[in-house]
Design a protein around this motif. Structure first.
Motif, PDB file in Angstrom:
ATOM      1  N   GLY A   1       0.743  -1.313  -0.131  1.00  0.00           N
ATOM      2  CA  GLY A   1      -0.158  -0.032   0.060  1.00  0.00           C
ATOM      3  C   GLY A   1       0.903   1.131   0.207  1.00  0.00           C
ATOM      4  O   GLY A   1       0.146   2.358   0.352  1.00  0.00           O
ATOM      5  N   CYS A   2       2.152   1.099  -0.059  1.00  0.00           N
ATOM      6  CA  CYS A   2       3.096   2.322  -0.144  1.00  0.00           C
ATOM      7  C   CYS A   2       2.724   2.925  -1.565  1.00  0.00           C
ATOM      8  O   CYS A   2       2.794   2.478  -2.699  1.00  0.00           O
ATOM      9  CB  CYS A   2       4.527   2.003   0.419  1.00  0.00           C
ATOM     10  SG  CYS A   2       4.837   1.505   1.858  1.00  0.00           S
ATOM     11  N   VAL A   3       2.519   4.237  -1.505  1.00  0.00           N
ATOM     12  CA  VAL A   3       2.410   5.135  -2.789  1.00  0.00           C
ATOM     13  C   VAL A   3       3.908   5.951  -2.850  1.00  0.00           C
ATOM     14  O   VAL A   3       4.455   6.125  -3.959  1.00  0.00           O
ATOM     15  CB  VAL A   3       1.439   6.157  -2.711  1.00  0.00           C
ATOM     16  CG1 VAL A   3       1.335   7.215  -4.077  1.00  0.00           C
ATOM     17  CG2 VAL A   3       0.232   5.165  -2.620  1.00  0.00           C
ATOM     18  N   ASP A   4       4.532   6.549  -1.787  1.00  0.00           N
ATOM     19  CA  ASP A   4       5.717   7.309  -1.741  1.00  0.00           C
ATOM     20  C   ASP A   4       6.722   6.543  -0.748  1.00  0.00           C
ATOM     21  O   ASP A   4       6.131   5.758  -0.068  1.00  0.00           O
ATOM     22  CB  ASP A   4       5.658   8.723  -1.555  1.00  0.00           C
ATOM     23  CG  ASP A   4       4.847   8.960  -0.219  1.00  0.00           C
ATOM     24  OD1 ASP A   4       4.184   8.184   0.576  1.00  0.00           O
ATOM     25  OD2 ASP A   4       4.613  10.444   0.174  1.00  0.00           O
ATOM     26  N   PHE A   5       7.835   6.777  -0.930  1.00  0.00           N
ATOM     27  CA  PHE A   5       8.714   6.285   0.042  1.00  0.00           C
ATOM     28  C   PHE A   5       9.421   7.520   0.825  1.00  0.00           C
ATOM     29  O   PHE A   5       9.608   8.622   0.298  1.00  0.00           O
ATOM     30  CB  PHE A   5       9.702   5.601  -0.760  1.00  0.00           C
ATOM     31  CG  PHE A   5       9.521   4.573  -1.587  1.00  0.00           C
ATOM     32  CD1 PHE A   5       9.274   3.244  -1.184  1.00  0.00           C
ATOM     33  CD2 PHE A   5       9.239   4.475  -2.840  1.00  0.00           C
ATOM     34  CE1 PHE A   5       8.525   2.298  -1.532  1.00  0.00           C
ATOM     35  CE2 PHE A   5       8.435   3.470  -3.719  1.00  0.00           C
ATOM     36  CZ  PHE A   5       8.385   2.206  -2.933  1.00  0.00           C
ATOM     37  N   ASN A   6       9.685   7.300   2.255  1.00  0.00           N
ATOM     38  CA  ASN A   6       9.973   8.417   2.978  1.00  0.00           C
ATOM     39  C   ASN A   6      11.326   7.777   3.875  1.00  0.00           C
ATOM     40  O   ASN A   6      10.874   7.457   4.996  1.00  0.00           O
ATOM     41  CB  ASN A   6       8.958   8.913   3.994  1.00  0.00           C
ATOM     42  CG  ASN A   6       7.933   9.485   3.103  1.00  0.00           C
ATOM     43  OD1 ASN A   6       7.834  10.632   2.925  1.00  0.00           O
ATOM     44  ND2 ASN A   6       6.962   8.846   2.513  1.00  0.00           N
ATOM     45  N   PRO A   7      12.540   7.816   3.339  1.00  0.00           N
ATOM     46  CA  PRO A   7      13.810   7.269   3.834  1.00  0.00           C
ATOM     47  C   PRO A   7      14.122   8.193   5.089  1.00  0.00           C
ATOM     48  O   PRO A   7      14.114   9.645   4.811  1.00  0.00           O
ATOM     49  CB  PRO A   7      14.671   6.694   3.109  1.00  0.00           C
ATOM     50  CG  PRO A   7      14.187   7.702   1.888  1.00  0.00           C
ATOM     51  CD  PRO A   7      12.858   8.145   1.894  1.00  0.00           C
ATOM     52  N   HIS A   8      14.922   7.552   5.880  1.00  0.00           N
ATOM     53  CA  HIS A   8      15.691   8.433   6.879  1.00  0.00           C
ATOM     54  C   HIS A   8      16.871   8.947   6.196  1.00  0.00           C
ATOM     55  O   HIS A   8      17.405   8.288   5.193  1.00  0.00           O
ATOM     56  CB  HIS A   8      16.014   7.929   8.169  1.00  0.00           C
ATOM     57  CG  HIS A   8      14.842   7.459   8.909  1.00  0.00           C
ATOM     58  ND1 HIS A   8      14.395   8.168   9.986  1.00  0.00           N
ATOM     59  CD2 HIS A   8      14.048   6.307   9.222  1.00  0.00           C
ATOM     60  CE1 HIS A   8      13.345   7.822  10.762  1.00  0.00           C
ATOM     61  NE2 HIS A   8      13.144   6.421  10.078  1.00  0.00           N
TER      62      HIS A   8
ATOM     63  N   SER B   1      11.199  10.659  -0.893  1.00  0.00           N
ATOM     64  CA  SER B   1      12.180  10.720  -1.803  1.00  0.00           C
ATOM     65  C   SER B   1      12.396  11.025  -3.150  1.00  0.00           C
ATOM     66  O   SER B   1      11.168  10.901  -3.881  1.00  0.00           O
ATOM     67  CB  SER B   1      13.029   9.203  -1.653  1.00  0.00           C
ATOM     68  OG  SER B   1      11.955   8.355  -2.116  1.00  0.00           O
ATOM     69  N   ALA B   2      13.502  10.922  -3.919  1.00  0.00           N
ATOM     70  CA  ALA B   2      13.437  11.084  -5.340  1.00  0.00           C
ATOM     71  C   ALA B   2      12.356  10.120  -6.063  1.00  0.00           C
ATOM     72  O   ALA B   2      12.723   8.830  -5.658  1.00  0.00           O
ATOM     73  CB  ALA B   2      14.982  10.922  -5.869  1.00  0.00           C
TER      74      ALA B   2
END
Length: 399
Positions: free
Chosen positions: A106-113, A230-231
């Motif tokens: 269900g992830c649409v975008d990625f939000n890494p540290h 993220s990009a």
């Protein structure tokens, strides 16, 4: 789904994620497969919270800190410790199969540290997040981005631009892994304050939202536990916009609506990744930290001082943004005379962090309303609390 020599189990591929344009989960998988090289440049080996839109983008996302116990061998984990005193093993993606696995959840975008899994205490990225106040036009945002680039360049760092995929703009710089989070944040704050000094009419580094104008140079995205899309992340907008890396000579003429899940794969195939060299361009923070010393501590007004100069009222706390906007409209209908005198920046709709999701606080700054017509603080039109049914460690700490 076969990708990169891995077999990724997928479920409900025909599930519609973006209702307005009919983009399905499988469409998202094909998108990320097409731009995997660039997307992995932003997320590979970085721990991340899984931001899951389990019912599509029309429903609020759920933030899952702990990676599922049942996960494929190609998905790693890294244990992060939070200010609350708790810890969690967050997911670490290493290859294109990991991207597809996350989309299937269900992830649409990625939000890494901004750290790599082998050293969680020393960031390798400085992130400048340009967050426009309501009513600010795109050209003003771009102008501030160009100034941010110049500040970073003047202090020995290579600046890498991308659209945020939402209303703002991001400028990144790779840094050597020598400085802990507090010093990286201090360096980012120095960037913000210098940008605001060079463009005082267009940019601000003021901490309190009600004191801001123009474009807020958000240095706090460099604090520990903060993450940024993220990009090549697809954002939860009706047209499925993408946070798209750019060449600097494109920035002035770019438009954020041009970069979507439908257009970016062709762009990537035609131009490649503008951020291809980012990993070879790590710089130091010495010059920015010297600037921070020269600037001294930032002025930060206290609550009483703000209340004396900013007549704020709170009107609602809601579970979703849609509910927040309905409460705002209700307030406008109750107080039409005051509502007519508001400027765009006087309406403050804040996304607030809850234990597993974002909730919304709605405030009104009455500074432009004649004193005789200012509504008093009244009972909230909606009073949602994400903590009401939560019994985890964060609630215990709050108590």
């Amino acid at each position: 789904m076969a990708i990169g020599g891995q077999q990724v189990p997928i479920t409900h591929p025909d599930k519609v994620v973006f209702g307005d344009i009919g983009v399905t989960k499988l469409d998202l998988m094909h998108y990320y497969a097409a731009v995997a090289e660039g997307a992995l440049r932003g997320v590979r080996d970085r721990p991340m919270i899984l931001k899951r839109f389990v019912r599509g983008i029309d429903q609020e996302a759920i933030f899952q800190k702990r990676a599922p116990a049942k996960r494929p061998d190609f998905v790693g984990v890294a244990e992060l410790r939070y200010k609350s005193g708790t810890s969690a093993e967050e997911a670490v993606l290493r290859d294109a199969a990991g991207l597809i696995w996350a989309v299937n959840l269900g992830c649409v975008d990625f939000n890494p540290h901004p750290v790599l899994a082998d050293d969680l205490d020393h960031p390798d990225e400085l992130r400048v997040d340009l967050d426009p106040m309501p009513g600010v036009g795109w050209r003003q945002i771009v102008d501030v981005a160009l100034i941010a680039r110049q500040v970073l360049t003047d202090h020995g760092l290579v600046a890498w631009p991308k659209t945020s995929g939402s209303r703002g703009f991001h400028v990144y710089a790779r840094i050597r892994r020598r400085w802990p989070f507090p010093l990286v944040r201090l360096a980012a704050e120095a960037v913000a304050r210098e940008v605001a000094r060079r463009a005082p009419e267009s940019a601000t580094a003021r901490w309190w939202k009600e004191e801001r104008h123009g474009v807020f140079v958000d240095f706090n995205q460099n604090a520990k536990d903060r993450t940024v899309a993220s990009a090549y992340s697809v954002r939860a907008t009706p047209d499925a916009r993408v946070s798209t890396p750019l060449f600097w000579d494109e920035v002035v003429g770019c438009r954020p609506e041009a970069f979507t899940v439908a257009t970016v794969p062709q762009r990537f195939e035609r131009l490649g990744d503008p951020w291809q060299g980012i990993d070879d361009a790590a710089g130091g923070l010495e010059s920015l930290l010297e600037l921070a010393d020269q600037l001294g501590p930032a002025q930060k007004s206290g609550r009483r001082a703000r209340e004396a100069t900013m007549p704020l009222i709170e009107i609602a706390r809601t579970k979703t943004r849609d509910e927040a906007m309905k409460a705002l409209q209700q307030w406008r209908e109750i107080h039409p005379a005051a509502a007519e005198q508001l400027k765009p920046a006087d309406v403050l709709v804040d996304g607030m962090r809850g234990p597993s999701s974002i909730w919304y606080r709605v405030r009104i700054n009455l500074r432009h309303v004649a004193e005789s017509e200012r509504p008093p603080q009244q009972a909230l039109l909606a009073e949602y609390s994400p903590w009401a049914t939560y019994n985890g460690s964060q609630q215990q700490r709050r108590g």
